[in-house]
Write a protein that holds these residues in place. Structure first.
Motif, short mmCIF file in Angstrom:
data_model
loop_
_atom_site.label_atom_id
_atom_site.label_comp_id
_atom_site.label_asym_id
_atom_site.label_seq_id
_atom_site.Cartn_x
_atom_site.Cartn_y
_atom_site.Cartn_z
N ASP A 20 0.82 -1.22 0.00
CA ASP A 20 0.00 0.00 0.00
C ASP A 20 0.85 1.26 0.00
O ASP A 20 0.32 2.37 0.10
CB ASP A 20 -0.94 0.02 1.21
CG ASP A 20 -0.21 -0.06 2.54
OD1 ASP A 20 1.01 -0.32 2.54
OD2 ASP A 20 -0.86 0.15 3.59
N ASP A 75 -1.30 5.94 0.53
CA ASP A 75 -2.27 5.06 1.18
C ASP A 75 -1.76 4.47 2.49
O ASP A 75 -2.28 3.45 2.95
CB ASP A 75 -2.66 3.92 0.24
CG ASP A 75 -3.53 4.39 -0.91
OD1 ASP A 75 -4.51 5.11 -0.64
OD2 ASP A 75 -3.23 4.04 -2.07
N ASP A 113 -2.70 -3.97 -0.89
CA ASP A 113 -2.87 -2.87 -1.85
C ASP A 113 -4.20 -2.16 -1.56
O ASP A 113 -5.23 -2.51 -2.13
CB ASP A 113 -2.84 -3.40 -3.28
CG ASP A 113 -2.85 -2.28 -4.31
OD1 ASP A 113 -2.97 -1.10 -3.91
OD2 ASP A 113 -2.72 -2.58 -5.52
N ALA A 114 -4.14 -1.17 -0.70
CA ALA A 114 -5.35 -0.46 -0.28
C ALA A 114 -5.91 0.43 -1.39
O ALA A 114 -7.04 0.90 -1.28
CB ALA A 114 -5.06 0.38 0.96
N SER A 115 -5.13 0.66 -2.44
CA SER A 115 -5.67 1.44 -3.55
C SER A 115 -6.74 0.66 -4.30
O SER A 115 -7.59 1.25 -4.98
CB SER A 115 -4.55 1.85 -4.51
OG SER A 115 -4.03 0.71 -5.20
N ARG A 139 -10.44 -1.52 0.03
CA ARG A 139 -10.45 -0.93 1.36
C ARG A 139 -11.89 -0.63 1.78
O ARG A 139 -12.77 -0.39 0.95
CB ARG A 139 -9.61 0.36 1.40
CG ARG A 139 -10.12 1.44 0.48
CD ARG A 139 -9.30 2.72 0.53
NE ARG A 139 -9.87 3.68 -0.40
CZ ARG A 139 -9.53 3.77 -1.69
NH1 ARG A 139 -8.58 3.01 -2.18
NH2 ARG A 139 -10.13 4.65 -2.47
#
Length: 285
Positions: free
Chosen positions: A43, A79, A185-187, A190
């Motif tokens: 992230d 992020d 990978d919070a993009s 989430r």
């Protein structure tokens, strides 16, 4: 060129600051920021840079006066790190909040609605609504969303009410999940607010929205708009956002005191033409 438009968050006045100061009971202070990340993570592909710029250790240990110095660099709107979004951060259909032309944001900086508008800080009544606590889970899973009904139910469960000028903090458990299960990978995935929940914020006339995630759910629930909560909150309502905060130290103190409101002090860096700032909000209980 000086910033134009905007100013102190709507609803926060000297009177509301004085009222917020009355929230202080114990005098305990708690950081609502996460530690700044300096290692590459799923992230955080471009983490903050930190290096010492003082002389080598062999010289620093010599007799006489020496100073340890360092240098930081940061992708403010990433992020992983806690940050404040200025009103110039969101461009939608060629404009910023209030119809200010997007052309005021250039490679040289933002000449309107920059973070400099809140150089004197944001001070008000903070209210934390803990949605995982409401649902009886440690965190909301990525992709889940918080509705207006969730916010009202959390108010009732916590015996608190969000009022005009408040700094609303919504916990989804993002930070706890990251700390216990590792970064992801919070993009792409989430938990966050449902876009329709912004009606609640508009009705209550909150001044600032802060979350332990990005505040927006991913994947987006709005076709063609990746960050509808940011568009509705910053662009349409003129709210300041704080993303990727950390509430894990605050929650047990609120539970022990059975109080979910407190004085909240937000002090962004003085960056005259920036679209945001790293931030370390302080809750004073």
């Amino acid at each position: 060129m000086p910033s134009t438009g905007g100013g102190a968050p709507a609803g926060i006045t000297p009177a509301t600051v004085l009222a917020a100061a009355a929230e202080v009971r114990s005098g305990l202070t708690v950081s609502l920021s996460s530690p700044i990340e300096t290692d590459v993570a799923p992230d955080d592909p471009h983490p903050a840079g930190h290096r010492l710029t003082s002389r080598p250790e062999s010289e620093a240990a010599a007799t006489g006066l020496h100073f340890a110095t360092d240098q930081f660099s940061m992708n403010v709107h990433g992020d992983a790190d806690s940050h404040l979004d200025a009103l110039c951060h969101v461009v939608y259909n060629g404009t910023l909040h209030g119809g200010v032309p997007a052309s005021t944001v250039t490679s040289g900086g933002a000449t309107a609605l920059s973070v400099d508008l809140v150089r004197n800080g944001i001070v008000g009544r903070g209210v934390l609504l803990d949605i995982p606590r409401l649902r009886g889970v440690p965190w909301l899973e990525p992709g889940d969303h918080v509705t207006a009904d969730d916010l009202r139910a959390a108010e009732a469960a916590q015996a608190v009410r969000v009022d005009a000028g408040d700094i609303l903090l919504v916990r989804v458990g993002h930070r706890r999940r990251r700390e216990e299960e590792g970064p992801w990978d919070a993009s792409r995935d989430r938990a966050g607010l449902h876009p329709a929940a912004m009606e609640f914020l508009a009705e209550r006339r909150v001044a600032v929205l802060g979350g332990d995630g990005n505040n927006d759910t991913a994947p987006s629930l709005t076709e063609g708009v990746d960050f509808p909560v940011h568009v509705l909150g910053i662009h349409a309502l003129g709210l300041y956002f704080m993303d990727y905060l950390r509430f894990e130290d605050l929650v047990p103190l609120c539970e022990d005191a059975d109080r979910w409101s407190f004085l909240c002090v937000v002090a962004p860096l003085r960056l005259p033409e920036a679209t945001g700032s790293p931030v370390n909000p302080i809750a004073v209980l």
